[in-house]
Design a protein around this motif. Structure first.
Motif, short mmCIF file in Angstrom:
data_model
loop_
_atom_site.label_atom_id
_atom_site.label_comp_id
_atom_site.label_asym_id
_atom_site.label_seq_id
_atom_site.Cartn_x
_atom_site.Cartn_y
_atom_site.Cartn_z
N ALA A 154 0.80 -1.23 0.00
CA ALA A 154 0.00 0.00 0.00
C ALA A 154 0.83 1.28 0.00
CB ALA A 154 -0.93 0.00 1.21
N VAL A 155 2.16 1.15 0.22
CA VAL A 155 3.01 2.35 0.28
C VAL A 155 4.20 2.21 -0.66
CG1 VAL A 155 2.36 2.85 2.67
CG2 VAL A 155 4.32 1.38 2.21
N GLN A 156 4.88 3.34 -0.92
CA GLN A 156 6.06 3.32 -1.78
C GLN A 156 7.33 3.13 -0.95
OE1 GLN A 156 6.31 7.09 -3.76
NE2 GLN A 156 6.38 8.29 -1.88
N TRP A 157 8.48 3.05 -1.62
CA TRP A 157 9.75 2.76 -0.95
C TRP A 157 10.04 3.74 0.18
CZ3 TRP A 157 14.32 4.88 0.48
CH2 TRP A 157 15.37 4.02 0.82
N SER A 158 9.82 5.02 -0.06
CA SER A 158 10.19 6.05 0.90
C SER A 158 9.37 5.98 2.19
CB SER A 158 10.01 7.44 0.28
OG SER A 158 8.67 7.64 -0.13
N GLU A 159 8.26 5.21 2.19
CA GLU A 159 7.44 5.05 3.39
C GLU A 159 7.38 3.61 3.87
OE1 GLU A 159 3.67 6.64 2.09
OE2 GLU A 159 4.05 8.54 3.12
N ARG A 160 8.00 2.72 3.12
CA ARG A 160 7.86 1.30 3.44
C ARG A 160 8.52 0.95 4.77
NH1 ARG A 160 9.53 -1.67 -1.42
NH2 ARG A 160 7.46 -1.05 -2.19
N GLY A 161 9.64 1.58 5.07
CA GLY A 161 10.32 1.30 6.33
C GLY A 161 9.48 1.68 7.53
N ILE A 162 8.95 2.90 7.52
CA ILE A 162 8.16 3.35 8.67
C ILE A 162 6.80 2.66 8.70
CG2 ILE A 162 7.19 5.33 7.41
CD1 ILE A 162 8.08 5.12 11.16
N ALA A 163 6.23 2.32 7.54
CA ALA A 163 4.95 1.62 7.51
C ALA A 163 5.09 0.22 8.11
CB ALA A 163 4.41 1.54 6.09
N THR A 164 6.14 -0.49 7.71
CA THR A 164 6.40 -1.82 8.26
C THR A 164 6.71 -1.72 9.75
OG1 THR A 164 7.31 -2.54 6.13
CG2 THR A 164 7.80 -3.90 8.05
N ALA A 165 7.52 -0.72 10.11
CA ALA A 165 7.88 -0.54 11.51
C ALA A 165 6.67 -0.19 12.37
CB ALA A 165 8.94 0.56 11.63
N THR A 166 5.74 0.57 11.80
CA THR A 166 4.54 0.93 12.56
C THR A 166 3.72 -0.31 12.91
OG1 THR A 166 4.41 3.11 11.50
CG2 THR A 166 2.40 2.27 12.51
N ASN A 167 3.59 -1.23 11.96
CA ASN A 167 2.87 -2.46 12.24
C ASN A 167 3.60 -3.29 13.29
OD1 ASN A 167 2.44 -5.64 11.22
ND2 ASN A 167 0.58 -4.41 11.35
N MET A 168 4.94 -3.39 13.15
CA MET A 168 5.74 -4.10 14.14
C MET A 168 5.62 -3.43 15.50
SD MET A 168 7.43 -6.68 12.71
CE MET A 168 7.85 -7.27 11.06
N PHE A 169 5.59 -2.08 15.48
CA PHE A 169 5.47 -1.33 16.72
C PHE A 169 4.17 -1.67 17.44
CE2 PHE A 169 3.31 2.37 18.58
CZ PHE A 169 4.12 2.58 19.69
N MET A 170 3.08 -1.75 16.69
CA MET A 170 1.80 -2.03 17.32
C MET A 170 1.78 -3.43 17.92
SD MET A 170 0.08 0.68 17.21
CE MET A 170 -1.48 0.04 17.81
N ARG A 171 2.40 -4.39 17.24
CA ARG A 171 2.45 -5.73 17.82
C ARG A 171 3.36 -5.74 19.05
NH1 ARG A 171 5.29 -10.50 14.77
NH2 ARG A 171 4.27 -9.56 12.99
N ASN A 172 4.52 -5.04 18.95
CA ASN A 172 5.43 -4.96 20.09
C ASN A 172 4.80 -4.21 21.26
OD1 ASN A 172 7.35 -6.32 18.64
ND2 ASN A 172 8.51 -4.51 18.07
N LEU A 173 4.05 -3.14 20.93
CA LEU A 173 3.36 -2.40 21.98
C LEU A 173 2.33 -3.30 22.66
CD1 LEU A 173 2.85 0.28 23.43
CD2 LEU A 173 1.19 0.85 21.65
N GLY A 174 1.63 -4.10 21.85
CA GLY A 174 0.69 -5.05 22.42
C GLY A 174 1.39 -6.06 23.33
#
Length: 503
Positions: free
Chosen positions: A394-414
């Motif tokens: 759903a995102v381009q290269w310039s946002e892929r790192g933070i988009a992936t990290a955001t999902n990982m963050f939510m699981r880690n936060l959980g």
């Protein structure tokens, strides 16, 4: 337009110049290091607590690691979009290895908790950036299939980790549980240096450190309340109210900061996509479920069922076996039936697993625990694979790192909230039970670690052992009630994923 072109050029160069099979191997090695850490430490924790004491701080071993992991994962994701994936991942692995060495040298529970902070600081880079690299060098169709290979890492570590952990705990020392990361990390670094190539546009950037600080204070103050509430102080005490107020205050400051920051640590524009929003929200609840099983199941098997550390480890092994099997299947289903239906299947398995743990008792034996663990793993495989492929597409290269990290963050936060919340439930329930039995609560809590001694619990009288086992049984049942509740919430959230349009 220039930024878009540079992003596309960088992605094209990575695919063209990078030796993809070797990079995939390096990424899998780094992920294996983190995966083994998850299974082997949970297996060794009863032995660690038995040797150095501090049962009341049991959940802090996981909470300290997950807190730093959760806070730094977004920073690493943003930095990887700016400076490239390779240097940030290598730095993260190095910090992780330093923390691992220190953990193996710990002489007390307090020291181990501090060193786990260091280990978590490095771990924040490993999983999200490793997944982002795969998103960079493979197409959408390839990523759906490659996720099966990545998830196989969990299956391999599930078999090796608990077995090796049990052997190390019983015949050598739990300290080697941490030191075994060293050769794995060094090999991953060497492979990344030689086989991963990037071309990053040099530009002056502002990093949102203030946002990271606000997020850290938000999560940490909340976590302290969840761990100590009902144990060190009452839920209605001034201390609890104060820390909750601090958490809310810094959450508000974090939101304000992210809205005005030039390069926000968590750009809220990503969350405007309904699919990404639901995927991230569900990742939070599944993170709580994952922590409820991986952190507390070994304590149930050893302390209540009176089984060995190796048997306790195998109950976690089945979860990590079910994960890659379902992830491989999910990679194919995504291309045929779509993200939503694949995620729904995962949600159903999570609920089935939650039901098994809800009815789990000491009379069932470890096989039932293994079955429930396997169902949870299957549910995680279907859901996480769908979410990662969905977000990266759903995102381009310039946002892929933070988009992936955001999902990982939510699981880690959980997972962070889960370790604190469920640890608080465990301590509070055990304390209440001991009070009703007329026991000295502090003395009994300090003696509880004897139940987790892999060499037996002869130091306890028969009556004391029965009281503690029953108290631990009841407390862990309360934990699994929460696991089932969050499994139901996860399934309900998945149902809100938008239906996909046929192309």
């Amino acid at each position: 337009m220039g930024n878009v072109m540079s992003s596309k050029e960088n992605e094209w160069l990575m695919k063209k110049r990078t030796n993809r099979p070797f990079v995939l191997a390096a990424v899998m090695l780094a992920m294996f290091m983190a995966a083994v850490e998850a299974t082997i430490v949970a297996t060794a924790m009863p032995a660690i607590v038995s040797e150095i004491g501090g049962f009341s701080k049991y959940s802090w071993i996981f909470s300290s690691y997950l807190l730093m992991n959760a806070v730094t994962v977004l920073i690493y994701g943003k930095l990887s979009d700016i400076f490239g994936r390779k240097p940030i991942l290598i730095i993260g692995i190095i910090i992780f290895l330093i923390g691992s060495i220190l953990c193996g040298l710990a002489q007390s529970m307090d020291m181990l908790i501090i060193y786990r902070f260091v280990q978590g600081l490095g771990a924040g880079a490993v999983m999200p950036i490793a997944s982002t690299i795969i998103g960079d060098i493979y197409t959408k169709e390839e990523r759906a299939k490659i996720q099966g290979y990545l998830s196989s890492v969990w299956g391999i570590s599930a078999i090796i980790g608990p077995v090796l952990g049990g052997v190390l705990v019983e015949y050598i020392s739990w300290r080697f549980v941490f030191w075994m990361n060293i050769p794995l990390g060094l090999l991953a670094i060497v492979s990344l240096v030689f086989f991963l190539h990037e071309k990053i546009e040099k530009k002056k950037v502002e990093i949102d450190y203030l946002g990271a600080l606000f997020l850290f204070l938000t999560v940490s103050s909340l976590m302290i309340v969840l761990v100590e509430g009902g144990v060190a102080w009452a839920w209605t005490s001034l201390t609890t109210v104060f820390l909750l107020s601090v958490s809310v205050l810094f959450l508000i400051l974090f939101i304000v900061q992210e809205q005005r920051a030039i390069n926000p640590m968590m750009p809220f524009t990503i969350w405007k996509d309904r699919s990404i929003f639901i995927a991230n929200a569900t990742s939070f609840t599944t993170g709580i479920i994952l922590m409820g099983i991986s952190s507390f199941l070994p304590a149930f098997v050893q302390g209540v069922m009176e089984k060995s550390p190796m048997v306790a480890g195998f109950t976690l092994t089945t979860m990590s076996i079910g994960w890659p099997i379902s992830s491989t299947i999910a990679g194919r289903l995504i291309l045929s039936i779509g993200f939503r239906k694949t995620s729904v299947i995962g949600g159903l398995f999570l609920m089935f697993g939650g039901v098994v743990f809800f009815f789990l008792s000491s009379d069932d034996g470890p096989l039932m625990a293994m079955f429930g663990s396997f169902l949870i793993g299957v549910g995680m495989g279907f859901s996480t694979t769908s979410f990662i492929v969905l977000i990266q597409s759903a995102v381009q290269w310039s946002e892929r790192g933070i988009a992936t990290a955001t999902n990982m963050f939510m699981r880690n936060l959980g997972s962070t909230v889960g370790a604190a919340l469920l640890g608080g439930v465990l301590n509070s329930s055990l304390k209440n039970y001991l009070q009703k039995q007329g026991n000295d609560v502090e003395a009994s809590l300090n003696a509880a670690h004897s139940l987790l001694n892999p060499h037996g619990n002869d130091s306890l009288s028969h009556q004391a052992r029965e009281v503690l086992q029953e108290g631990l049984n009841i407390a862990l049942h309360h934990v699994y009630i929460f696991v089932l509740a969050f499994a139901v919430v996860s399934f309900m959230l998945i149902l809100f994923l938008p239906r996909e349009k046929r192309e």
